[in-house]
Design an enzyme around this catalytic site. Structure first.
Site, PDB file in Angstrom:
ATOM      1  N   ASP A  79       0.736   3.416   4.611  1.00 18.31           N
ATOM      2  CA  ASP A  79      -0.317   3.979   3.778  1.00 18.31           C
ATOM      3  C   ASP A  79      -1.472   4.501   4.629  1.00 18.31           C
ATOM      4  O   ASP A  79      -1.902   5.634   4.494  1.00 18.31           O
ATOM      5  CB  ASP A  79      -0.814   2.953   2.752  1.00 18.31           C
ATOM      6  CG  ASP A  79      -1.197   1.604   3.375  1.00 18.31           C
ATOM      7  OD1 ASP A  79      -1.057   1.428   4.610  1.00 18.31           O
ATOM      8  OD2 ASP A  79      -1.627   0.715   2.622  1.00 18.31           O
ATOM      9  N   ASP A 114      -5.841   2.179  10.372  1.00 21.92           N
ATOM     10  CA  ASP A 114      -7.272   1.957  10.568  1.00 21.92           C
ATOM     11  C   ASP A 114      -7.471   1.602  12.043  1.00 21.92           C
ATOM     12  O   ASP A 114      -7.578   2.496  12.886  1.00 21.92           O
ATOM     13  CB  ASP A 114      -7.683   0.829   9.598  1.00 21.92           C
ATOM     14  CG  ASP A 114      -9.166   0.525   9.603  1.00 21.92           C
ATOM     15  OD1 ASP A 114      -9.855   0.945  10.534  1.00 21.92           O
ATOM     16  OD2 ASP A 114      -9.640  -0.146   8.678  1.00 21.92           O
ATOM     17  N   GLY A 162       0.776  -1.241   0.000  1.00 24.67           N
ATOM     18  CA  GLY A 162       0.000   0.000   0.000  1.00 24.67           C
ATOM     19  C   GLY A 162       0.807   1.291   0.000  1.00 24.67           C
ATOM     20  O   GLY A 162       0.368   2.293  -0.551  1.00 24.67           O
TER      21      GLY A 162
HETATM   22  P1  5GP Z   1      -5.144  -1.700  10.652  1.00 24.39           P
HETATM   23  O1  5GP Z   1      -4.281  -2.810  11.181  1.00 24.39           O
HETATM   24  O2  5GP Z   1      -4.703  -0.344  11.097  1.00 24.39           O
HETATM   25  O3  5GP Z   1      -6.605  -1.947  10.971  1.00 24.39           O
HETATM   26  O4  5GP Z   1      -5.079  -1.782   9.079  1.00 24.39           O
HETATM   27  C1  5GP Z   1      -3.941  -1.382   8.399  1.00 24.39           C
HETATM   28  C2  5GP Z   1      -3.854  -1.990   7.034  1.00 24.39           C
HETATM   29  O5  5GP Z   1      -5.130  -2.388   6.547  1.00 24.39           O
HETATM   30  C3  5GP Z   1      -3.354  -0.949   6.048  1.00 24.39           C
HETATM   31  O6  5GP Z   1      -1.950  -0.953   5.964  1.00 24.39           O
HETATM   32  C4  5GP Z   1      -4.037  -1.360   4.768  1.00 24.39           C
HETATM   33  O7  5GP Z   1      -3.271  -2.348   4.122  1.00 24.39           O
HETATM   34  C5  5GP Z   1      -5.340  -1.957   5.231  1.00 24.39           C
HETATM   35  N1  5GP Z   1      -6.434  -0.960   5.228  1.00 24.39           N
HETATM   36  C6  5GP Z   1      -6.989  -0.353   6.290  1.00 24.39           C
HETATM   37  N2  5GP Z   1      -7.966   0.503   5.908  1.00 24.39           N
HETATM   38  C7  5GP Z   1      -8.003   0.424   4.551  1.00 24.39           C
HETATM   39  C8  5GP Z   1      -8.797   1.088   3.570  1.00 24.39           C
HETATM   40  O8  5GP Z   1      -9.670   1.940   3.819  1.00 24.39           O
HETATM   41  N3  5GP Z   1      -8.549   0.752   2.273  1.00 24.39           N
HETATM   42  C9  5GP Z   1      -7.604  -0.166   1.915  1.00 24.39           C
HETATM   43  N4  5GP Z   1      -7.455  -0.418   0.623  1.00 24.39           N
HETATM   44  N5  5GP Z   1      -6.841  -0.813   2.830  1.00 24.39           N
HETATM   45  C10 5GP Z   1      -7.039  -0.515   4.141  1.00 24.39           C
END
Ligand code: 5GP
Length: 194
Positions: A116, A119, A60
């Protein structure tokens, strides 16, 4: 730390997949490029006496990392890690797997993780812990996007591009099922059953 507020306009057409999947533009191209340039300038000033090792999180962050590195006026080194936290679903599982590890020894290095999007923050928390155990001199994070209000603990981000609403987005490196990474802007993914 500074950041900017995204726009909220409809996405223009995109070839290939049905463009009805694409929703509103969350960050337009000109704002992305302007903010990335500003982040590069900030990082140049902050790391002037200790050039950083940029650690990009694949896939990403590849576009962001590429643009950001060109705006850092220092002899930076680049390395990449690939992790999997989502598979093809749009919700985090909390399980992070290293698919490709770094080639570089982090001992005494000034490491800047280039992400990138944050979340839930689970992926970053895992990465930070993993990299901190490798004895870097400093360890900071630069994330292009942060979703508002979704992190249970403070993700402690040194640099943030944009804070965005908690919607699923694609473009500028971000995908859905490996598609849309090459969109030059970030927009909402609007498939009806997601
Ligand atoms: P977290 O562990 O913070 O929940 O998620 C992080 C990873 O999930 C990011 O590096 C990305 O790869 C993916 N991700 C989280 N939110 C999004 C989103 O809105 N769109 C996309 N395409 N990937 C996301």
């Amino acid at each position: 730390m500074s950041d900017s507020t995204p726009h909220d306009t409809p996405a223009p057409p995109f070839g290939g997949r049905s463009r009805s999947e694409l929703g509103r533009i969350v960050v337009p191209e000109d704002e992305l490029l302007g903010r990335v340039a500003a982040l590069g300038k900030e990082i140049t000033a902050d790391y002037a006496d200790r050039p950083p090792l940029l650690v990009g999180v694949l896939k990403g962050a590849f576009l962001f990392m590429s643009d950001l590195a060109r705006h850092i006026d220092l002899p930076v080194e680049l390395d990449f890690m690939a992790v999997s936290s989502y598979g093809s679903a749009t919700k985090t599982s909390g399980v992070v797997r290293i698919i490709k590890d770094l080639d570089t020894d982090l001992t005494d290095r000034h490491v800047l993780i280039v992400e990138d999007i944050v979340d839930s923050g689970l992926t970053l928390a895992y990465l930070r812990k993993n990299l901190a155990a490798r004895n870097p001199a400093t360890l900071e994070v630069c994330s292009l996007l942060v979703k508002e209000g979704l992190q249970k603990v403070d993700p402690d981000l040194r640099y943030v591009g944009f804070r965005i609403p908690p919607v699923f987005v694609v473009g500028y490196g971000l995908d859905v099922d490996e598609c849309y990474r090459n969109l030059p802007y970030v927009c909402e993914y609007a498939e009806p059953d997601r």
